[in-house]
Design a protein around this motif. Structure first.
Motif, PDB file in Angstrom:
ATOM      1  N   SER A  72       6.911  15.552  24.043  1.00 38.60           N
ATOM      2  CA  SER A  72       8.299  15.087  24.150  1.00 38.60           C
ATOM      3  C   SER A  72       8.363  13.676  24.723  1.00 38.60           C
ATOM      4  N   THR A  73       7.485  13.360  25.668  1.00 41.97           N
ATOM      5  CA  THR A  73       7.465  12.014  26.243  1.00 41.97           C
ATOM      6  C   THR A  73       7.084  10.975  25.201  1.00 41.97           C
ATOM      7  N   LEU A  74       6.065  11.274  24.406  1.00 40.84           N
ATOM      8  CA  LEU A  74       5.611  10.310  23.408  1.00 40.84           C
ATOM      9  C   LEU A  74       6.595  10.200  22.246  1.00 40.84           C
ATOM     10  N   THR A 235      -9.802  32.527  14.212  1.00 42.20           N
ATOM     11  CA  THR A 235      -9.331  31.468  15.106  1.00 42.20           C
ATOM     12  C   THR A 235      -8.600  30.391  14.316  1.00 42.20           C
ATOM     13  N   THR A 236      -9.215  29.962  13.212  1.00 38.40           N
ATOM     14  CA  THR A 236      -8.588  28.933  12.377  1.00 38.40           C
ATOM     15  C   THR A 236      -7.259  29.421  11.812  1.00 38.40           C
ATOM     16  N   LEU A 237      -7.238  30.635  11.284  1.00 32.26           N
ATOM     17  CA  LEU A 237      -6.036  31.158  10.641  1.00 32.26           C
ATOM     18  C   LEU A 237      -4.885  31.336  11.630  1.00 32.26           C
ATOM     19  N   MET A 238      -5.193  31.837  12.830  1.00 31.61           N
ATOM     20  CA  MET A 238      -4.133  32.031  13.818  1.00 31.61           C
ATOM     21  C   MET A 238      -3.527  30.687  14.231  1.00 31.61           C
ATOM     22  N   ASN A 239      -4.377  29.674  14.384  1.00 25.92           N
ATOM     23  CA  ASN A 239      -3.866  28.355  14.744  1.00 25.92           C
ATOM     24  C   ASN A 239      -3.174  27.675  13.570  1.00 25.92           C
ATOM     25  N   GLU A 240      -3.612  27.989  12.341  1.00 26.47           N
ATOM     26  CA  GLU A 240      -2.934  27.449  11.168  1.00 26.47           C
ATOM     27  C   GLU A 240      -1.481  27.891  11.137  1.00 26.47           C
ATOM     28  N   ARG A 241      -1.250  29.157  11.423  1.00 29.96           N
ATOM     29  CA  ARG A 241       0.115  29.673  11.341  1.00 29.96           C
ATOM     30  C   ARG A 241       1.012  29.068  12.413  1.00 29.96           C
ATOM     31  N   VAL A 242       0.439  28.836  13.596  1.00 25.86           N
ATOM     32  CA  VAL A 242       1.220  28.174  14.642  1.00 25.86           C
ATOM     33  C   VAL A 242       1.492  26.720  14.262  1.00 25.86           C
ATOM     34  N   SER A 243       0.482  26.048  13.686  1.00 31.47           N
ATOM     35  CA  SER A 243       0.665  24.638  13.344  1.00 31.47           C
ATOM     36  C   SER A 243       1.688  24.456  12.228  1.00 31.47           C
ATOM     37  N   ILE A 244       1.824  25.461  11.336  1.00 31.44           N
ATOM     38  CA  ILE A 244       2.818  25.372  10.261  1.00 31.44           C
ATOM     39  C   ILE A 244       4.216  25.698  10.775  1.00 31.44           C
ATOM     40  N   GLY A 245       4.329  26.809  11.508  1.00 30.40           N
ATOM     41  CA  GLY A 245       5.667  27.278  11.858  1.00 30.40           C
ATOM     42  C   GLY A 245       6.018  27.264  13.322  1.00 30.40           C
ATOM     43  N   GLY A 246       5.049  26.943  14.202  1.00 29.80           N
ATOM     44  CA  GLY A 246       5.295  27.112  15.622  1.00 29.80           C
ATOM     45  C   GLY A 246       5.497  25.847  16.419  1.00 29.80           C
ATOM     46  N   ASN A 247       5.638  24.717  15.734  1.00 30.44           N
ATOM     47  CA  ASN A 247       5.832  23.464  16.459  1.00 30.44           C
ATOM     48  C   ASN A 247       7.232  23.389  17.050  1.00 30.44           C
ATOM     49  N   VAL A 248       7.328  22.803  18.217  1.00 27.65           N
ATOM     50  CA  VAL A 248       8.621  22.631  18.877  1.00 27.65           C
ATOM     51  C   VAL A 248       9.164  21.246  18.546  1.00 27.65           C
ATOM     52  N   MET A 249      10.298  21.219  17.872  1.00 25.75           N
ATOM     53  CA  MET A 249      10.917  19.965  17.455  1.00 25.75           C
ATOM     54  C   MET A 249      12.229  19.769  18.213  1.00 25.75           C
ATOM     55  N   PRO A 250      12.742  18.541  18.266  1.00 25.80           N
ATOM     56  CA  PRO A 250      14.040  18.319  18.910  1.00 25.80           C
ATOM     57  C   PRO A 250      15.146  19.110  18.210  1.00 25.80           C
ATOM     58  N   ARG A 251      16.169  19.454  18.952  1.00 24.42           N
ATOM     59  CA  ARG A 251      17.288  20.218  18.386  1.00 24.42           C
ATOM     60  C   ARG A 251      17.899  19.469  17.197  1.00 24.42           C
ATOM     61  N   SER A 257      18.366  18.972   9.692  1.00 20.81           N
ATOM     62  CA  SER A 257      18.996  17.654   9.803  1.00 20.81           C
ATOM     63  C   SER A 257      19.322  17.095   8.420  1.00 20.81           C
ATOM     64  N   GLU A 258      18.453  17.382   7.439  1.00 25.71           N
ATOM     65  CA  GLU A 258      18.729  16.953   6.071  1.00 25.71           C
ATOM     66  C   GLU A 258      19.969  17.655   5.529  1.00 25.71           C
ATOM     67  N   ALA A 259      20.072  18.959   5.819  1.00 28.03           N
ATOM     68  CA  ALA A 259      21.241  19.704   5.352  1.00 28.03           C
ATOM     69  C   ALA A 259      22.524  19.132   5.953  1.00 28.03           C
ATOM     70  N   LEU A 260      22.479  18.756   7.225  1.00 30.53           N
ATOM     71  CA  LEU A 260      23.659  18.179   7.874  1.00 30.53           C
ATOM     72  C   LEU A 260      24.035  16.840   7.260  1.00 30.53           C
ATOM     73  N   VAL A 286      17.522  29.195  16.747  1.00 32.94           N
ATOM     74  CA  VAL A 286      16.851  30.395  17.264  1.00 32.94           C
ATOM     75  C   VAL A 286      15.333  30.263  17.098  1.00 32.94           C
ATOM     76  N   ASN A 287      14.902  29.808  15.933  1.00 37.90           N
ATOM     77  CA  ASN A 287      13.467  29.612  15.719  1.00 37.90           C
ATOM     78  C   ASN A 287      12.894  28.583  16.679  1.00 37.90           C
ATOM     79  N   ARG A 288      13.637  27.504  16.891  1.00 40.73           N
ATOM     80  CA  ARG A 288      13.160  26.449  17.798  1.00 40.73           C
ATOM     81  C   ARG A 288      13.021  26.984  19.218  1.00 40.73           C
ATOM     82  N   LEU A 289      14.020  27.721  19.696  1.00 38.26           N
ATOM     83  CA  LEU A 289      13.972  28.265  21.051  1.00 38.26           C
ATOM     84  C   LEU A 289      12.881  29.321  21.175  1.00 38.26           C
ATOM     85  N   THR A 290      12.676  30.112  20.125  1.00 38.47           N
ATOM     86  CA  THR A 290      11.601  31.104  20.154  1.00 38.47           C
ATOM     87  C   THR A 290      10.244  30.422  20.255  1.00 38.47           C
ATOM     88  N   ASN A 291      10.071  29.316  19.550  1.00 40.75           N
ATOM     89  CA  ASN A 291       8.809  28.578  19.626  1.00 40.75           C
ATOM     90  C   ASN A 291       8.611  27.959  21.001  1.00 40.75           C
TER      91      ASN A 291
END
Length: 406
Positions: A72-74, A235-251, A257-260, A286-291
């Motif tokens: 978040s800082t960077l 190990t690779t597969l579990m981290n792959e799934r987090v890297s695809i769907g588990g990243n925390v992005m700004p609200r 944002s594209e839809a808006l 909800v997905n963002r807060l869950t992540n």
């Protein structure tokens, strides 16, 4: 043996250490005067690449939850996102190396991975082994201190620009399929490696098929024990799934944002569209807060089945959001800039700088396939989270060589 310390907990001393390192990084390497690669190199050297990795390997040995403090800082300082340039290496290769590689091998590979000097790819899927990775047939035969790899991999993202790849091959066909595989790191510039493009419906070819024609890999580039490749692959597969769907992005960022933006510009919007947009925004939040919650609870080591839940939610929501934008665009959604075949050096719908929404809509169709299909994610959720009975597996205990093949 893993080079990871799995016992770290968050405390104020760790928070202070990370903030001190961040202050030093931003002071000594001001983003507006430092190239992206030099900045990423300094970030790695200060232990701010993967904060939960050991000192000397891009980390500080602190809780992985503090990685979001760094991110978040960077982001706030406008630092380019190296994950977008090297998602498979940074999101999947790094934790696999940290968990299973020797310190010497990890030291050699992690820094140029983080600076994006070396792009990585993942070589798991095969023409007859997609969702069932353990049924793969690419073989590895030992020859002294080397292994000779022969076979074909498919749907390999960014193989055409990758320097290194993670590959699983069959080393013993006489045992059940999960027990006879071994995991290697392969130099994609080795003799005998051939990469061919797979053109997608977007017109691009970020995916490839890769042929290995008697490719030699030193035994020093083997991860884990011989025959234990499935454990490393998990190990690779579990981290792959987090890297695809588990990243925390700004609200409000990413697909929603594209839809808006489209909603704000559209003359085709109705009250029904408004209600649908609100539902999609709530789901995205909800997905963002869950992540965020998952990241805060995560300890050093590797993610569990929650990564599959995040990946499933991301893939299907992303597709619904871009379908909504196409509906808002109406006939304009049928326009397409070009079907010229190009081979991009990035991957994924949210990594693109242009707002070519029809192209992004088409690319999002891959979200529910790549990194494990949504059907596989539901199986994992059912079995490992809800405790439901698993699917029948009739080939689990018989030698791979005796399993009927297509």
């Amino acid at each position: 043996m893993s080079v990871m310390d799995r016992s770290t907990e968050v405390d104020q001393d760790q928070v202070n250490l990370v903030k001190e390192k961040l202050d030093l990084l931003l002071t000594e390497f001001p983003p507006e005067k430092t190239s992206a690669r030099d900045f990423w190199g300094a970030q790695y050297d200060l232990g701010l690449a993967w904060v939960h990795f050991p000192i000397g390997l891009g980390g500080l040995g602190v809780s992985p939850a503090l990685g979001e403090v760094v991110a978040s800082t960077l982001r706030a300082r406008g630092i380019p996102n190296n994950f977008a340039r090297n998602p498979i290496g940074i999101g999947m290769g790094a934790p696999t190396l940290a968990t299973h590689a020797s310190v010497e091998l990890a030291s050699k590979l992690l820094r140029p991975m983080f600076t994006c000097e070396h792009i990585w790819c993942q070589l798991f899927s095969e023409p007859n082994a997609g969702s069932d990775v353990a049924s793969l047939s690419t073989k590895a035969e030992r020859d002294g201190d080397e292994w000779i790899i022969s076979g074909q991999k498919v749907w390999t993202t960014l193989a055409h620009v990758a320097r290194w790849g993670m590959i699983v091959a069959r080393t013993d066909p006489s045992v059940p399929k999960h027990a006879g595989m071994t995991y290697f790191v392969v130099d994609m510039e080795s003799d005998g490696v051939e990469v061919r493009p797979l053109r997608q419906m977007t017109g691009e070819a970020e995916f490839n098929e890769v042929y290995f024609n008697n490719v030699r890999i030193p035994d020093s580039q083997r991860l884990g024990d011989v025959g234990r490749g499935w454990n490393v692959a998990i190990t690779t597969l579990m981290n792959e799934r987090v890297s695809i769907g588990g990243n925390v992005m700004p609200r409000g960022s990413g697909a929603i944002s594209e839809a808006l933006k489209v909603w704000g510009d559209s003359s085709n919007k109705t009250s029904g569209h408004r209600d649908e947009l609100i539902r999609l925004w709530v789901e995205a939040e909800v997905n963002r807060l869950t992540n965020i919650r998952a990241a805060q609870l995560r300890r050093a080591g590797n993610p569990g089945p929650e990564g599959s839940v995040a990946k499933l939610a991301y893939a299907e929501l992303n597709q619904r959001i871009y379908s909504f934008t196409m509906n808002l665009l109406g006939a304009g959604g049928l326009e397409y800039s070009s079907y010229e075949m190009i081979r991009p050096d990035f991957s994924g719908v949210n990594m693109r700088s242009e707002r070519d929404l029809p192209k992004i809509f088409l690319r999002s169709r891959a979200n529910s396939i790549e990194g494990g299909t949504s059907e596989i994610m539901r199986n994992i959720l059912a079995e490992r989270v809800l405790g439901l009975p698993g699917d029948p597996r009739v080939d689990k205990d018989i030698p791979w060589s005796e399993v009927p093949k297509n």
